[in-house]
Design a protein around this motif. Structure first.
Motif, PDB file in Angstrom:
ATOM      1  N   SER A  77       0.849  -1.192   0.000  1.00 49.19           N
ATOM      2  CA  SER A  77       0.000   0.000   0.000  1.00 49.19           C
ATOM      3  C   SER A  77       0.883   1.240   0.000  1.00 49.19           C
ATOM      4  O   SER A  77       1.802   1.363   0.818  1.00 49.19           O
ATOM      5  CB  SER A  77      -0.909   0.013   1.234  1.00 49.19           C
ATOM      6  OG  SER A  77      -1.793  -1.078   1.204  1.00 49.19           O
ATOM      7  N   GLU A 118      -4.262   7.299  -1.980  1.00 50.65           N
ATOM      8  CA  GLU A 118      -3.831   5.976  -1.550  1.00 50.65           C
ATOM      9  C   GLU A 118      -4.147   4.922  -2.610  1.00 50.65           C
ATOM     10  O   GLU A 118      -5.219   4.921  -3.215  1.00 50.65           O
ATOM     11  CB  GLU A 118      -4.514   5.601  -0.225  1.00 50.65           C
ATOM     12  CG  GLU A 118      -4.110   6.519   0.926  1.00 50.65           C
ATOM     13  CD  GLU A 118      -4.782   6.140   2.233  1.00 50.65           C
ATOM     14  OE1 GLU A 118      -5.756   5.358   2.200  1.00 50.65           O
ATOM     15  OE2 GLU A 118      -4.323   6.620   3.288  1.00 50.65           O
ATOM     16  N   ASN A 156      -9.164   1.179  -1.677  1.00 51.07           N
ATOM     17  CA  ASN A 156      -8.104   1.879  -2.403  1.00 51.07           C
ATOM     18  C   ASN A 156      -8.117   1.535  -3.895  1.00 51.07           C
ATOM     19  O   ASN A 156      -8.540   0.435  -4.286  1.00 51.07           O
ATOM     20  CB  ASN A 156      -6.724   1.507  -1.841  1.00 51.07           C
ATOM     21  CG  ASN A 156      -6.457   2.142  -0.495  1.00 51.07           C
ATOM     22  OD1 ASN A 156      -7.216   2.989  -0.034  1.00 51.07           O
ATOM     23  ND2 ASN A 156      -5.360   1.734   0.134  1.00 51.07           N
TER      24      ASN A 156
END
Length: 407
Positions: free
Chosen positions: A122, A130, A157
């Motif tokens: 991530s 993000e 995300n």
């Protein structure tokens, strides 16, 4: 958010069958993949992208030369120094261990899935958007299992799948590169799937985008058209992605098909070829020329124009340092025979042009020369030899056709 998707750089890849070219030209060819890769990094810096995705086969083998390793490390450093995230995976050619990769440690460089495990990372852009990248690296040169089932469920995300793999086929021997089905990738509902392995540029799906960027530099006559990478721009509110192809390869491979309509002298033939080549020559190009209706050529002309020295002579008349790297002949002469004779001729042609018959005819030569033995196993060499034989056959039988037409 902006990102670049590239694959199949194949640094260190040999350019086979081009040793007849001038030394300077051959050296330029050897460095073409590096030039293309450097241009991609130039583009990433100029566009101020957030991310560069490298979808496998960065190197042509799992034991790359020190030169290519150092080059790659230098280019990665250019990106990471600019705080551009670089996420890569190993493919079936460059399956390596992370510790074997000569890249300086950086918080902006990530190798996913070391040890052939699906891994998720991530990240966040400088503006706070993000996103996730999910992928795996090869541990050996083949993966027979479908890896898609191991990919995690998408969260909120923006999510990118990174995979070096091939679409599943009905031929079992082809399903050794993490075979998948397009529907499976769609069902994951990721926002973008960045693929590698197939050298032809193609978009398998628009929603979501499932993309092969192709390799970054064509290496032979079967890898035609422009080569480079994709530049992606993400609408962060809608999480929609638009892509544009960016050409970076310094050398273009191009097939040029020409057709003879009459017999020409050697000088006329050469001038005709130079004229047609120049019409198609707009940049540094490696030409693969096919001459149809080659029955108009004499045996002496066939011997002349299929010689690499003649190709070099043609190349000297081309701008941009372009080169003729292959010239092949095809004949479409239809011999007018009786039904019985035509059937026998067709059967003899079929029998003499299959692989088994080819190797049987060449067995005496194969025993004498190891290089020729390897060459005779290659399908492209077999095809070229058979095509040339058929041209010579058609040329020699043209008299029969002419006599038949007169009666």
């Amino acid at each position: 958010m902006k990102f670049i998707h590239l694959a199949d750089a194949h640094l260190d890849s040999p350019f086979r069958g081009l040793s007849f070219l001038p030394y300077k030209t051959y050296e330029e060819i050897k460095s073409a993949a590096e030039k293309s890769f450097q241009r991609i990094c130039d583009l990433a810096l100029a566009q101020e992208v957030d991310l560069v995705l490298i979808a496998g086969d960065t190197f042509d083998s799992n034991k790359p030369s020190p030169k290519s390793q150092l080059f790659f490390a230098e280019q990665v450093k250019r990106l990471t120094d600019a705080e551009i995230e670089v996420v890569m995976i190993f493919g079936n050619h460059d399956y390596m261990d992370l510790n074997s990769l000569f890249v300086n440690a950086s918080p902006y460089f990530h190798l996913l899935g070391n040890g052939q495990k699906v891994e998720k990372i991530s990240l966040k852009t400088k503006q706070g958007f993000e996103y996730n990248v999910v992928g795996f690296s090869y541990q050996n040169n083949h993966i027979t299992e479908n890896m898609v089932s191991k990919f995690p469920v998408k969260d909120s995300n923006y999510t990118i799948g990174l995979m070096h793999a091939g679409v599943k086929t009905t031929e079992a021997y082809q399903n050794v590169y993490a075979p998948f089905e397009v529907a499976e990738l769609r069902n994951l509902d990721y926002d973008y799937f960045a693929l590698g392995h197939i050298h032809a540029r193609q978009v398998l799906s628009q929603k979501p985008l499932i993309v092969y960027p192709g390799n970054i530099q064509g290496r032979h006559i079967n890898e035609l058209s422009d080569k480079g990478c994709y530049l992606a721009i993400v609408d962060e509110e809608r999480k929609e992605t638009k892509i544009s192809f960016e050409k970076t390869a310094p050398i273009l491979w191009k097939k040029l098909e020409l057709t003879l309509t009459e017999q020409l002298s050697k000088a006329e033939l050469q001038n005709w070829l130079i004229s047609e080549l120049n019409k198609a020559n707009k940049e540094l190009t490696f030409f693969y020329v096919v001459i149809n209706k080659a029955q108009f050529l004499s045996e002496a002309q066939i011997e002349l124009i299929t010689d690499s020295d003649f190709w070099n002579n043609l190349s000297q008349n081309l701008a941009f340092s372009s080169q003729v790297i292959d010239l092949r002949l095809k004949s479409n002469l239809q011999i007018k025979l009786g039904a019985k004779e035509q059937k026998a001729f067709s059967e003899a042609k079929l029998e003499s042009t299959n692989k088994e018959a080819f190797l049987k005819l060449a067995q005496d030569l194969i025993k004498k020369d190891q290089y020729l033995a390897k060459l005779c196993q290659r399908e492209d060499f077999q095809q070229e030899t058979v095509e040339r034989a058929l041209v010579i056959l058609a040329q020699s039988m043209k008299g029969i056709d002419d006599e038949t037409n007169e009666n």
